[in-house]
Design a protein around this motif. Sequence first.
Motif, PDB file in Angstrom:
ATOM      1  N   GLN A 129       5.467  18.749 -13.464  1.00  0.00           N
ATOM      2  CA  GLN A 129       6.530  18.587 -14.382  1.00  0.00           C
ATOM      3  C   GLN A 129       7.700  17.575 -13.972  1.00  0.00           C
ATOM      4  N   CYS A 130       7.797  16.962 -13.018  1.00  0.00           N
ATOM      5  CA  CYS A 130       8.538  15.932 -12.182  1.00  0.00           C
ATOM      6  C   CYS A 130       8.503  14.925 -13.079  1.00  0.00           C
ATOM      7  N   GLU A 131       9.598  14.383 -13.608  1.00  0.00           N
ATOM      8  CA  GLU A 131       9.809  13.313 -14.538  1.00  0.00           C
ATOM      9  C   GLU A 131      10.704  11.933 -13.745  1.00  0.00           C
ATOM     10  N   GLU A 132      10.711  12.373 -12.340  1.00  0.00           N
ATOM     11  CA  GLU A 132      11.532  11.232 -11.659  1.00  0.00           C
ATOM     12  C   GLU A 132      10.368  10.011 -11.252  1.00  0.00           C
ATOM     13  N   GLY A 133      11.062   9.062 -10.488  1.00  0.00           N
ATOM     14  CA  GLY A 133      10.254   7.935 -10.277  1.00  0.00           C
ATOM     15  C   GLY A 133      10.678   6.506 -11.020  1.00  0.00           C
ATOM     16  N   ILE A 138       4.503   8.334  -1.555  1.00  0.00           N
ATOM     17  CA  ILE A 138       4.510   9.554  -2.003  1.00  0.00           C
ATOM     18  C   ILE A 138       4.086  10.217  -0.564  1.00  0.00           C
ATOM     19  N   VAL A 139       4.742  11.076  -0.074  1.00  0.00           N
ATOM     20  CA  VAL A 139       4.171  11.791   1.042  1.00  0.00           C
ATOM     21  C   VAL A 139       4.001  13.253   1.047  1.00  0.00           C
ATOM     22  N   SER A 140       2.987  13.678   1.591  1.00  0.00           N
ATOM     23  CA  SER A 140       2.647  15.148   1.499  1.00  0.00           C
ATOM     24  C   SER A 140       2.255  15.662   2.854  1.00  0.00           C
ATOM     25  N   THR A 153       0.305  14.138  -8.399  1.00  0.00           N
ATOM     26  CA  THR A 153       1.592  12.972  -7.943  1.00  0.00           C
ATOM     27  C   THR A 153       1.162  11.675  -8.730  1.00  0.00           C
ATOM     28  N   ALA A 154      -0.001  11.301  -9.234  1.00  0.00           N
ATOM     29  CA  ALA A 154      -0.387   9.749  -9.874  1.00  0.00           C
ATOM     30  C   ALA A 154       0.884   9.479 -10.737  1.00  0.00           C
ATOM     31  N   HIS A 155       1.514  10.181 -11.345  1.00  0.00           N
ATOM     32  CA  HIS A 155       2.365   9.789 -12.362  1.00  0.00           C
ATOM     33  C   HIS A 155       3.845   9.416 -11.916  1.00  0.00           C
ATOM     34  N   LEU A 156       3.933   9.763 -10.552  1.00  0.00           N
ATOM     35  CA  LEU A 156       5.139   9.374  -9.775  1.00  0.00           C
ATOM     36  C   LEU A 156       5.023   7.990  -9.105  1.00  0.00           C
ATOM     37  N   ARG A 157       3.882   7.567  -9.027  1.00  0.00           N
ATOM     38  CA  ARG A 157       3.804   6.263  -7.957  1.00  0.00           C
ATOM     39  C   ARG A 157       4.158   5.056  -8.766  1.00  0.00           C
ATOM     40  N   SER A 158       4.404   4.130  -8.120  1.00  0.00           N
ATOM     41  CA  SER A 158       4.953   2.833  -8.530  1.00  0.00           C
ATOM     42  C   SER A 158       3.687   1.969  -8.916  1.00  0.00           C
ATOM     43  N   GLN A 160       2.395  -0.524  -7.295  1.00  0.00           N
ATOM     44  CA  GLN A 160       2.087  -0.965  -5.973  1.00  0.00           C
ATOM     45  C   GLN A 160       2.274   0.385  -4.909  1.00  0.00           C
ATOM     46  N   GLY A 161       2.482   1.401  -5.486  1.00  0.00           N
ATOM     47  CA  GLY A 161       2.620   2.741  -4.462  1.00  0.00           C
ATOM     48  C   GLY A 161       1.602   3.043  -3.631  1.00  0.00           C
ATOM     49  N   VAL A 162       1.809   3.757  -2.833  1.00  0.00           N
ATOM     50  CA  VAL A 162       0.782   4.218  -1.847  1.00  0.00           C
ATOM     51  C   VAL A 162       0.962   6.037  -1.707  1.00  0.00           C
ATOM     52  N   PHE A 163       0.049   6.264  -1.266  1.00  0.00           N
ATOM     53  CA  PHE A 163       0.139   7.978  -0.863  1.00  0.00           C
ATOM     54  C   PHE A 163      -0.224   8.021   0.797  1.00  0.00           C
ATOM     55  N   LEU A 164       0.689   8.928   1.176  1.00  0.00           N
ATOM     56  CA  LEU A 164       0.687   9.094   2.478  1.00  0.00           C
ATOM     57  C   LEU A 164       0.376  10.723   2.805  1.00  0.00           C
ATOM     58  N   ALA A 165      -0.771  10.870   3.163  1.00  0.00           N
ATOM     59  CA  ALA A 165      -1.109  12.150   3.340  1.00  0.00           C
ATOM     60  C   ALA A 165      -1.446  12.669   4.825  1.00  0.00           C
ATOM     61  N   MET A 166      -0.158  13.708   5.143  1.00  0.00           N
ATOM     62  CA  MET A 166      -0.592  14.108   6.569  1.00  0.00           C
ATOM     63  C   MET A 166      -1.642  15.250   6.793  1.00  0.00           C
TER      64      MET A 166
END
Length: 223
Positions: A129-133, A138-140, A153-158, A160-166
């Motif tokens: 439901q987050c509408e920021e970005g 995007i880190v988890s 979280t795809a809707h939050l990505r710019s 050229q943005g990337v996802f960082l999964a720990m």
Amino acid sequence: MQEYRATLESQLKAIGVTATDAQVDLLLAYLALLVKWNKAYNLTAVRDPREMITRHLTDSLSILPWIRGGRLIDVGSGPGLPGIPLAIMRPELDVTTLDSNGKKTRFQNQVKMELGISNLHVIHGRVEQCEEGPYDQIVSRAFASLSDMLKWTAHLRSEQGVFLAMKGLYPEAELEQLPPGFQLKSSHRLNLPATDGERHLLILGGIPESSVNTAAPDELGRA
């Protein structure tokens, strides 16, 4: 908390992170607040402060070499991990933390206020439901499966943005189930001091619709 300074500084050195005295002071102040609040609000299952240094502070900062500028959001942040340590170490970075647990985001807001972390923004809510970005990174940290993380979280990505999964163990099965349109860009084994288990950072991104992935398999393999 001063007795823990040597432990923290030694572990930061071991992972190649350079911190100023002021940054170490802030990290230890955050640790002190986490220990204090954890007694009443059960923010983390880790109780021992020295173990918190290893499993929370050092673990969070092990990804610092791959943090770039722009805007970053930490989804499923819990008590602010890795978002708050990253905000302390990278004051020029715009850091947002998001969690659906009210007591954890209240704690984060208290940390922001007491430590004066002006580049930190705290959101209480569900990621869907987050509408920021949009966000550049995007880190988890053990938030969800790779597939769920990308879908939620795809809707939050710019663009050229990337996802960082720990992650802990290298998630072979999860990588085989990535949603269409996403790919593994790189992966890195994180060698943490005083830790027996494996830790990995996986960096994922979108596949441009106009391009075809021609990378050789070893280019996308583990670093």
